[in-house]
Design a protein around this motif. Sequence first.
Motif, PDB file in Angstrom:
ATOM      1  N   LEU A  53     -30.018  45.808  57.041  1.00  0.00           N
ATOM      2  CA  LEU A  53     -30.983  46.849  57.387  1.00  0.00           C
ATOM      3  C   LEU A  53     -32.338  46.254  57.755  1.00  0.00           C
ATOM      4  N   SER A  54     -32.753  45.223  57.031  1.00  0.00           N
ATOM      5  CA  SER A  54     -34.016  44.556  57.340  1.00  0.00           C
ATOM      6  C   SER A  54     -33.960  43.904  58.707  1.00  0.00           C
ATOM      7  N   HIS A  55     -32.859  43.231  58.990  1.00  0.00           N
ATOM      8  CA  HIS A  55     -32.691  42.591  60.297  1.00  0.00           C
ATOM      9  C   HIS A  55     -32.736  43.634  61.411  1.00  0.00           C
ATOM     10  N   ALA A  56     -32.079  44.773  61.181  1.00  0.00           N
ATOM     11  CA  ALA A  56     -32.082  45.839  62.186  1.00  0.00           C
ATOM     12  C   ALA A  56     -33.493  46.388  62.399  1.00  0.00           C
ATOM     13  N   ALA A  57     -34.274  46.483  61.343  1.00  0.00           N
ATOM     14  CA  ALA A  57     -35.655  46.960  61.475  1.00  0.00           C
ATOM     15  C   ALA A  57     -36.516  45.928  62.204  1.00  0.00           C
ATOM     16  N   VAL A  58     -36.355  44.656  61.861  1.00  0.00           N
ATOM     17  CA  VAL A  58     -37.145  43.599  62.509  1.00  0.00           C
ATOM     18  C   VAL A  58     -36.820  43.519  63.994  1.00  0.00           C
ATOM     19  N   SER A  59     -35.547  43.690  64.344  1.00  0.00           N
ATOM     20  CA  SER A  59     -35.153  43.577  65.750  1.00  0.00           C
ATOM     21  C   SER A  59     -35.342  44.870  66.531  1.00  0.00           C
ATOM     22  N   GLY A  60     -35.772  45.939  65.858  1.00  0.00           N
ATOM     23  CA  GLY A  60     -36.058  47.193  66.539  1.00  0.00           C
ATOM     24  C   GLY A  60     -34.858  48.103  66.727  1.00  0.00           C
ATOM     25  N   VAL A  61     -33.723  47.745  66.148  1.00  0.00           N
ATOM     26  CA  VAL A  61     -32.525  48.582  66.243  1.00  0.00           C
ATOM     27  C   VAL A  61     -32.694  49.847  65.405  1.00  0.00           C
ATOM     28  N   LEU A  62     -33.363  49.719  64.261  1.00  0.00           N
ATOM     29  CA  LEU A  62     -33.651  50.855  63.387  1.00  0.00           C
ATOM     30  C   LEU A  62     -35.156  50.973  63.191  1.00  0.00           C
ATOM     31  N   ALA A  63     -35.615  52.190  63.030  1.00  0.00           N
ATOM     32  CA  ALA A  63     -37.006  52.399  62.639  1.00  0.00           C
ATOM     33  C   ALA A  63     -37.155  51.920  61.194  1.00  0.00           C
ATOM     34  N   PRO A  64     -38.281  51.327  60.844  1.00  0.00           N
ATOM     35  CA  PRO A  64     -38.462  50.836  59.474  1.00  0.00           C
ATOM     36  C   PRO A  64     -38.199  51.900  58.407  1.00  0.00           C
ATOM     37  N   GLU A  65     -38.658  53.126  58.669  1.00  0.00           N
ATOM     38  CA  GLU A  65     -38.451  54.184  57.664  1.00  0.00           C
ATOM     39  C   GLU A  65     -36.970  54.535  57.524  1.00  0.00           C
ATOM     40  N   ASP A  66     -36.191  54.414  58.595  1.00  0.00           N
ATOM     41  CA  ASP A  66     -34.746  54.651  58.494  1.00  0.00           C
ATOM     42  C   ASP A  66     -34.076  53.549  57.682  1.00  0.00           C
ATOM     43  N   ALA A  67     -34.491  52.304  57.912  1.00  0.00           N
ATOM     44  CA  ALA A  67     -33.925  51.187  57.160  1.00  0.00           C
ATOM     45  C   ALA A  67     -34.250  51.307  55.675  1.00  0.00           C
ATOM     46  N   THR A  68     -35.509  51.602  55.350  1.00  0.00           N
ATOM     47  CA  THR A  68     -35.877  51.711  53.933  1.00  0.00           C
ATOM     48  C   THR A  68     -35.234  52.931  53.292  1.00  0.00           C
ATOM     49  N   GLY A  69     -35.169  54.032  54.014  1.00  0.00           N
ATOM     50  CA  GLY A  69     -34.546  55.238  53.468  1.00  0.00           C
ATOM     51  C   GLY A  69     -33.074  55.036  53.178  1.00  0.00           C
ATOM     52  N   GLU A  70     -32.380  54.402  54.099  1.00  0.00           N
ATOM     53  CA  GLU A  70     -30.942  54.150  53.901  1.00  0.00           C
ATOM     54  C   GLU A  70     -30.713  53.188  52.740  1.00  0.00           C
ATOM     55  N   LEU A  71     -31.537  52.157  52.645  1.00  0.00           N
ATOM     56  CA  LEU A  71     -31.397  51.204  51.544  1.00  0.00           C
ATOM     57  C   LEU A  71     -31.669  51.879  50.205  1.00  0.00           C
ATOM     58  N   ALA A  72     -32.694  52.704  50.135  1.00  0.00           N
ATOM     59  CA  ALA A  72     -32.987  53.417  48.882  1.00  0.00           C
ATOM     60  C   ALA A  72     -31.819  54.323  48.478  1.00  0.00           C
ATOM     61  N   LYS A  73     -31.240  55.036  49.460  1.00  0.00           N
ATOM     62  CA  LYS A  73     -30.085  55.904  49.152  1.00  0.00           C
ATOM     63  C   LYS A  73     -28.908  55.080  48.639  1.00  0.00           C
ATOM     64  N   LEU A  74     -28.689  53.915  49.236  1.00  0.00           N
ATOM     65  CA  LEU A  74     -27.592  53.057  48.803  1.00  0.00           C
ATOM     66  C   LEU A  74     -27.819  52.571  47.374  1.00  0.00           C
ATOM     67  N   ILE A  75     -29.022  52.157  47.072  1.00  0.00           N
ATOM     68  CA  ILE A  75     -29.332  51.692  45.712  1.00  0.00           C
ATOM     69  C   ILE A  75     -29.068  52.804  44.708  1.00  0.00           C
ATOM     70  N   VAL A  76     -29.531  54.008  45.013  1.00  0.00           N
ATOM     71  CA  VAL A  76     -29.316  55.143  44.102  1.00  0.00           C
ATOM     72  C   VAL A  76     -27.819  55.400  43.931  1.00  0.00           C
ATOM     73  N   ALA A  77     -27.065  55.356  45.022  1.00  0.00           N
ATOM     74  CA  ALA A  77     -25.621  55.603  44.939  1.00  0.00           C
ATOM     75  C   ALA A  77     -24.922  54.541  44.101  1.00  0.00           C
ATOM     76  N   VAL A  78     -25.276  53.288  44.315  1.00  0.00           N
ATOM     77  CA  VAL A  78     -24.629  52.191  43.575  1.00  0.00           C
ATOM     78  C   VAL A  78     -24.986  52.253  42.091  1.00  0.00           C
ATOM     79  N   VAL A  79     -26.235  52.451  41.800  1.00  0.00           N
ATOM     80  CA  VAL A  79     -26.667  52.489  40.389  1.00  0.00           C
ATOM     81  C   VAL A  79     -26.159  53.753  39.713  1.00  0.00           C
ATOM     82  N   GLY A  80     -26.149  54.860  40.445  1.00  0.00           N
ATOM     83  CA  GLY A  80     -25.642  56.122  39.889  1.00  0.00           C
ATOM     84  C   GLY A  80     -24.170  56.070  39.542  1.00  0.00           C
ATOM     85  N   ASP A  81     -23.404  55.227  40.252  1.00  0.00           N
ATOM     86  CA  ASP A  81     -21.967  55.060  39.989  1.00  0.00           C
ATOM     87  C   ASP A  81     -21.704  54.093  38.851  1.00  0.00           C
ATOM     88  N   ALA A  82     -22.700  53.298  38.474  1.00  0.00           N
ATOM     89  CA  ALA A  82     -22.485  52.260  37.463  1.00  0.00           C
ATOM     90  C   ALA A  82     -22.287  52.860  36.084  1.00  0.00           C
TER      91      ALA A  82
END
Length: 190
Positions: free
Chosen positions: A161-190
């Motif tokens: 996601l960071s690479h995609a944001a740096v290269s302009g494939v994703l908007a930074p807010e989309d990259a951070t938002g998706e990563l935050a959702k993933l962290i919540v999903a992974v930790v919530g399943d633990a």
Amino acid sequence: MARTRLSRSDRYDQLVEVSWALVRAEGADALTLGRLAEHAGVAKPVVYSHFGSRAELLAALFTEFDDRSTAMLEESLAAAPESLDGRAKAIANSYVGCALAQGRELTGVLAALEGSPELEQVKRASERAYSDRCRTILEPFAAGGVSTPSLTAVFGAADALSHAAVSGVLAPEDATGELAKLIVAVVGDA
């Protein structure tokens, strides 16, 4: 014109700054101790007194980046709510934000770090420390703890996601938002 004498610490900082600029302009392959001396306007022995080899210089660049990443994480955490969502957003914002602040030159340094066992050790030690810090941050919100495979998956996604944001494939807010959702999903399943 007289050269300005810098303290050893200030000279080191200058050499690191010039190294990043050289990597940014010409790529990591162009970064040699001789080229660094030329671009910094100092004699080669000055550079060699700080970095005994190109490998040491690359390790120093990565360590400097890692220190900034850690500081950015701590700043984000200090401002974040003490909730799973708040902690996940702080981790995501600092991870992607630091990659954006460094830009594309980090990719070349990371690739060069993969080239030797010593540099690989520097990178792996850093990744372990960052992962352990994030585990400590997130475990209060995970009933079963946060496993190493889960963190490996999160940071693999964080890199992509960071690479995609740096290269302009994703908007930074989309990259951070998706990563935050993933962290919540992974930790919530633990």
